[in-house]
Design an enzyme around this catalytic site. Structure first.
Site, PDB file in Angstrom:
ATOM      1  N   GLY A   1       0.785  -1.229   0.000  1.00  0.00           N
ATOM      2  CA  GLY A   1       0.000   0.000   0.000  1.00  0.00           C
ATOM      3  C   GLY A   1       0.812   1.272   0.000  1.00  0.00           C
ATOM      4  CE  LYS A   2       6.900   1.594  -2.087  1.00  0.00           C
ATOM      5  NZ  LYS A   2       7.362   1.958  -3.412  1.00  0.00           N
TER       6      LYS A   2
ATOM      7  CB  ILE B   1      19.515  -4.705  -9.554  1.00  0.00           C
ATOM      8  CG1 ILE B   1      20.191  -5.750  -8.650  1.00  0.00           C
ATOM      9  CG2 ILE B   1      20.531  -4.134 -10.553  1.00  0.00           C
ATOM     10  CD1 ILE B   1      20.707  -6.957  -9.380  1.00  0.00           C
TER      11      ILE B   1
ATOM     12  CB  THR C   1      11.251  -5.386  14.663  1.00  0.00           C
ATOM     13  OG1 THR C   1      12.252  -6.078  15.403  1.00  0.00           O
ATOM     14  CG2 THR C   1      10.074  -5.063  15.559  1.00  0.00           C
ATOM     15  CE  LYS C   2      17.214  -9.829  13.664  1.00  0.00           C
ATOM     16  NZ  LYS C   2      18.083  -9.129  14.615  1.00  0.00           N
TER      17      LYS C   2
ATOM     18  CB  THR D   1      11.297  -3.153   9.872  1.00  0.00           C
ATOM     19  OG1 THR D   1      10.013  -3.565   9.453  1.00  0.00           O
ATOM     20  CG2 THR D   1      11.378  -1.634   9.871  1.00  0.00           C
TER      21      THR D   1
ATOM     22  CB  CYS E   1     -13.763   3.018 -23.235  1.00  0.00           C
ATOM     23  SG  CYS E   1     -12.650   3.504 -24.570  1.00  0.00           S
ATOM     24  CG  LEU E   2     -14.581  -3.185 -25.007  1.00  0.00           C
ATOM     25  CD1 LEU E   2     -14.456  -3.208 -26.526  1.00  0.00           C
ATOM     26  CD2 LEU E   2     -13.675  -4.253 -24.392  1.00  0.00           C
TER      27      LEU E   2
ATOM     28  CG  HIS F   1     -11.605   5.456 -19.863  1.00  0.00           C
ATOM     29  ND1 HIS F   1     -11.833   4.137 -19.545  1.00  0.00           N
ATOM     30  CD2 HIS F   1     -11.062   5.460 -21.104  1.00  0.00           C
ATOM     31  CE1 HIS F   1     -11.427   3.372 -20.549  1.00  0.00           C
ATOM     32  NE2 HIS F   1     -10.962   4.146 -21.508  1.00  0.00           N
TER      33      HIS F   1
ATOM     34  CD  GLU G   1     -13.071   4.600 -16.163  1.00  0.00           C
ATOM     35  OE1 GLU G   1     -14.121   5.129 -16.590  1.00  0.00           O
ATOM     36  OE2 GLU G   1     -12.369   3.838 -16.856  1.00  0.00           O
TER      37      GLU G   1
END
Ligand code: GLN
Length: 547
Positions: A17-18, A150, A190-191, A193, A383-384, A509, A511
């Site tokens: 949930g970023k 990376i 907690t490890k 983290t 749309c579609l 759209h 929405e």
């Protein structure tokens, strides 16, 4: 005043949930009266998500200026009530493309192009240019992916450098992690983290705040431990337990004092949080809704509801306006092809057919449109969804049995949906559709006009095909109204049946424009019609999938 920056990185695992957290941080600052914007940095090599499968990437969110962007931008727009643009989403692909184009032009003649400083400079320049051009007080920047990836390294390095370039007092780092619960020991660990923060420090970033996601409450001693081991002030170690309603997250973060910590650290006036009220009262109201309507969302990516994120949210917002909770029944359009429409749609109060591409599952969507038309069940095609509504009408009302879209049956004898003239010679797939906001003129006699109460509206688009004007007259004579057209009249934007309570298809759209406190008028109209036509004693099947 030059802009302040908040960088949000992720650790431990992805999908915690970023995007919602960043959107909530934006909401907190907006509530406190700051002018803010958001950038999402995506480390993948695609130039934009426009060419990626919804299964890989979820919904492609379209900005006003036609950017095909990450779905997190939808969260930002909805939570913060701002309009973002193409530049609000930067991918590694864009960064390298821009750099390599410059190199080929000869901009660096004689020089070696390297990750540091060239790639990092390109990233930094993009962030600071956008903040300056928008004249924001605070730019919130989400770094996609997880620390240790990376491909994310150049982005991490760029934000580390930015802290030095613009002064430590102007930058705030937030790291979002997960505290997993070990069921056998019933213990929050907690490890992961700690490791994640140490990984972040190894690239030179010390977080100012930790937001720790967990399934349930986080005991005080766990907060103490994280503060000690990660070297973060106790009040800036913020637990964020799972919530039923994600729109509540800004209030939760405010409750833990995040707004005060950010403003204090960035040397900003704290601002007043009184304006929080309209947001929080709307969210409180959302949670008190009891009566439910059941809406079938008939698509071909329904196993992965993230593909329809904004549609689902737009229904929730409009539901709040009409006083109904929405039970979304996710219906796979291919299931209708196998079992018939009745089996999957007999228990719903309304049908939405959202956007999509390609032939697979389209016949099932056409069956859904037919079922809605024959049974007078409110139907909203996006749309579609408009295109299949038109195909169904031409096949079954006008008896053009072969009516189809050129997208699905090239060379069909009845191309009621055909390729747009300016798309005929397009061969490159990336960023070449009709994209972004265009005006639409409404027929004052139409139902759509009644919902909008405006003669001209602007809506966002993402398509290559359109209604074939050669079939307009026949369709109008059989009861279809082209309620919205482009200002020159050549392009149908809204088709509605004059014979139904609500059978409306839109080429755009809607929405993407919906907000929790400002639902889209057509979604509100749709749900109003659903309320009015609901079948007595309908039995609901609950298969809501939380996204
Ligand atoms: N595939 C259709 C087109 O390109 C519809 C697009 C959409 O639903 N976004 O016109």
């Amino acid at each position: 005043m030059s802009a302040k920056y908040i960088f949000v990185t992720g650790g431990v695992v992805s999908s915690i949930g970023k995007g919602i957290t960043v959107a909530s941080i934006g909401r907190i600052l907006k509530n406190r009266g700051f002018n803010i914007s958001v950038i999402k940095l995506d480390p993948y090599l695609n130039v934009d998500p426009g060419t990626m499968s919804p299964y890989q990437h979820g919904e492609v969110f379209v900005t006003e200026d036609g950017g095909e962007t990450d779905l997190d931008l939808g969260h930002y727009e909805r939570f913060i009530d701002i309009e973002l643009n193409k530049k609000s989403n930067v991918t590694a692909g864009q960064v390298y493309l821009s750099l390599i184009t410059k190199e080929r032009k000869g901009d660096f003649l004689g020089g070696t192009i390297q990750t540091i400083p060239h790639v990092t400079n390109e990233i930094k320049q993009h962030i600071t240019d956008l903040a300056e051009s928008l004249d924001v007080d605070v730019m919130v920047v989400e770094v996609g992916g997880t620390v240790g990836d990376i491909e994310g390294l150049p982005f991490m390095e760029a934000i580390r450098q930015l802290r030095n370039d613009i002064g430590r007092e102007n930058v705030y780092f937030i790291h979002l992690t997960l505290l997993p619960n070990l069921n056998v020991a019933n213990e929050l660990k907690t490890k992961p983290t700690q490791h994640s923060v140490s990984e972040l420090r190894s690239i030179g970033i010390q977080p100012d705040a930790l937001i720790c996601r967990s399934e349930g409450e986080v005991p005080e001693f766990v907060i103490d431990k994280l503060s000690l081991f990660c070297d973060v002030n106790k009040q800036e170690v913020i637990p964020l337990a799972d919530v039923d309603n994600v729109y509540r997250v800004p209030m939760i973060l405010e409750g833990y004092g995040l707004g005060n910590s950010i403003t204090k650290s960035l040397g900003l006036p704290p601002g007043s949080i009184a304006s929080n009220n309209s947001w929080s009262s709307a969210i409180d109201e959302m949670d008190t809704l009891e009566e439910m309507v059941s809406i079938a969302l008939v698509g071909k990516y329904v196993e992965y509801p993230d593909a329809y994120m904004s549609v689902k949210e737009a229904m929730t917002h409009a539901g709040l306006r009409v006083g109904r909770k929405i039970n979304v029944k996710w219906v796979h359009s291919e299931d209708l092809e196998r079992d018939g429409a009745e089996q999957h749609l007999s228990d719903v109060d309304g049908i939405v057919v959202p956007g999509g591409f390609g032939k697979r599952g389209v016949e099932g969507m056409i069956l859904a449109a037919e079922y809605a038309r024959v049974n007078n069940i409110p139907y909203f095609g996006l749309c579609l969804g408009m295109q299949v509504m038109v195909i169904e009408w031409c096949r079954n009302v006008l008896n053009l049995y072969k009516a189809d879209s050129e997208e699905f049956v090239p060379g069909t004898p009845n191309p009621v949906i055909h390729v747009m003239p300016d798309q005929i010679d397009v061969t490159n797939k990336g960023g070449t559709m009709r994209l972004g906001q265009y005006p639409c003129t409404l027929d004052p006699e139409s139902k759509s006009y009644g919902y909008y109460s405006e003669e001209s509206v602007n809506e966002r688009h993402r398509h290559r095909f359109e209604l074939n004007n050669a079939y307009r007259e026949a369709m109008e004579q059989s009861g279809m109204c082209f309620a919205g057209v482009s200002p020159d009249g050549t392009l149908v934007e809204i088709a509605e049946s004059t014979q139904h309570e609500f059978m409306i298809g839109v080429q755009f759209h809607p929405e993407f424009r919906s907000r929790p406190t400002e639902p889209h008028p057509l979604f509100v109209g749709f749900l109003d019609a659903v309320k009015q036509t609901m079948r007595e004693g309908a039995q609901y099947s609950f298969n809501e999938v939380e996204t």
